[in-house]
Design an enzyme around this catalytic site. Sequence first.
Site, PDB file in Angstrom:
ATOM      1  N   VAL A  61       0.906  -1.154   0.000  1.00 17.08           N
ATOM      2  CA  VAL A  61       0.000   0.000   0.000  1.00 17.08           C
ATOM      3  C   VAL A  61       0.941   1.199   0.000  1.00 17.08           C
ATOM      4  O   VAL A  61       1.545   1.527   1.016  1.00 17.08           O
ATOM      5  CB  VAL A  61      -0.942  -0.010   1.219  1.00 17.08           C
ATOM      6  CG1 VAL A  61      -1.800   1.250   1.244  1.00 17.08           C
ATOM      7  CG2 VAL A  61      -1.826  -1.254   1.196  1.00 17.08           C
ATOM      8  N   PRO A  62       1.113   1.828  -1.160  1.00 18.41           N
ATOM      9  CA  PRO A  62       2.251   2.737  -1.391  1.00 18.41           C
ATOM     10  C   PRO A  62       2.152   4.136  -0.775  1.00 18.41           C
ATOM     11  O   PRO A  62       2.073   5.141  -1.479  1.00 18.41           O
ATOM     12  CB  PRO A  62       2.305   2.806  -2.914  1.00 18.41           C
ATOM     13  CG  PRO A  62       0.890   2.638  -3.337  1.00 18.41           C
ATOM     14  CD  PRO A  62       0.290   1.665  -2.358  1.00 18.41           C
ATOM     15  N   CYS A  63       2.221   4.212   0.536  1.00 19.48           N
ATOM     16  CA  CYS A  63       2.183   5.518   1.204  1.00 19.48           C
ATOM     17  C   CYS A  63       3.439   6.331   0.893  1.00 19.48           C
ATOM     18  O   CYS A  63       3.430   7.560   1.027  1.00 19.48           O
ATOM     19  CB  CYS A  63       1.988   5.353   2.697  1.00 19.48           C
ATOM     20  SG  CYS A  63       3.250   4.368   3.521  1.00 19.48           S
ATOM     21  N   HIS A  64       4.502   5.685   0.441  1.00 18.59           N
ATOM     22  CA  HIS A  64       5.731   6.404   0.091  1.00 18.59           C
ATOM     23  C   HIS A  64       5.542   7.287  -1.138  1.00 18.59           C
ATOM     24  O   HIS A  64       6.351   8.178  -1.389  1.00 18.59           O
ATOM     25  CB  HIS A  64       6.895   5.421  -0.127  1.00 18.59           C
ATOM     26  CG  HIS A  64       6.676   4.446  -1.238  1.00 18.59           C
ATOM     27  ND1 HIS A  64       5.910   3.305  -1.076  1.00 18.59           N
ATOM     28  CD2 HIS A  64       7.095   4.440  -2.527  1.00 18.59           C
ATOM     29  CE1 HIS A  64       5.897   2.631  -2.219  1.00 18.59           C
ATOM     30  NE2 HIS A  64       6.598   3.305  -3.120  1.00 18.59           N
TER      31      HIS A  64
END
Length: 156
Positions: free
Chosen positions: A118-121
Amino acid sequence: METAYLKTPIGTAEFKGDTSGLISITVIDEKKPADIIPEVLEDAVYQLKEYFEGSRKQFDLKLNPQGTDFQKKVWSALLEVPYGKTVSYLELTKRLGDVKAIRAVAAANGKNPLWIVVPCHRIIGSNGDLTGYAGGLHRKKWLLDHESPIKQQSLF
């Protein structure tokens, strides 16, 4: 709940999950043995390994993150940000339909339990700055560079 570890270029990934799905992937600085991988986590470990090798841009995993309904809504919106792209916290908030909720969206982003998958970056400041990342800004920069379609080449 089962646990597995994977050594990555930016720390050790710790996986937790069961037959209901992947509950968390976090990065830890300590080294842990990666010898035994429970069957329910094999696919997650394999796919993250492919991501770091550069051969995977999307994940196909059964996810079961634990959080509030609002947090899950934010995490779901994060899944819409494609590999190699970034959006601002403000843009993410607009996509969710309430620009006044920017602090709540940022807080939910920071509590994302599924590192990289889950690409919070991929969420950055409105001015393009790398802001707030639970795994450390050095890791956020590494991940964004890793996903960038333009690779910096050495002059020497």
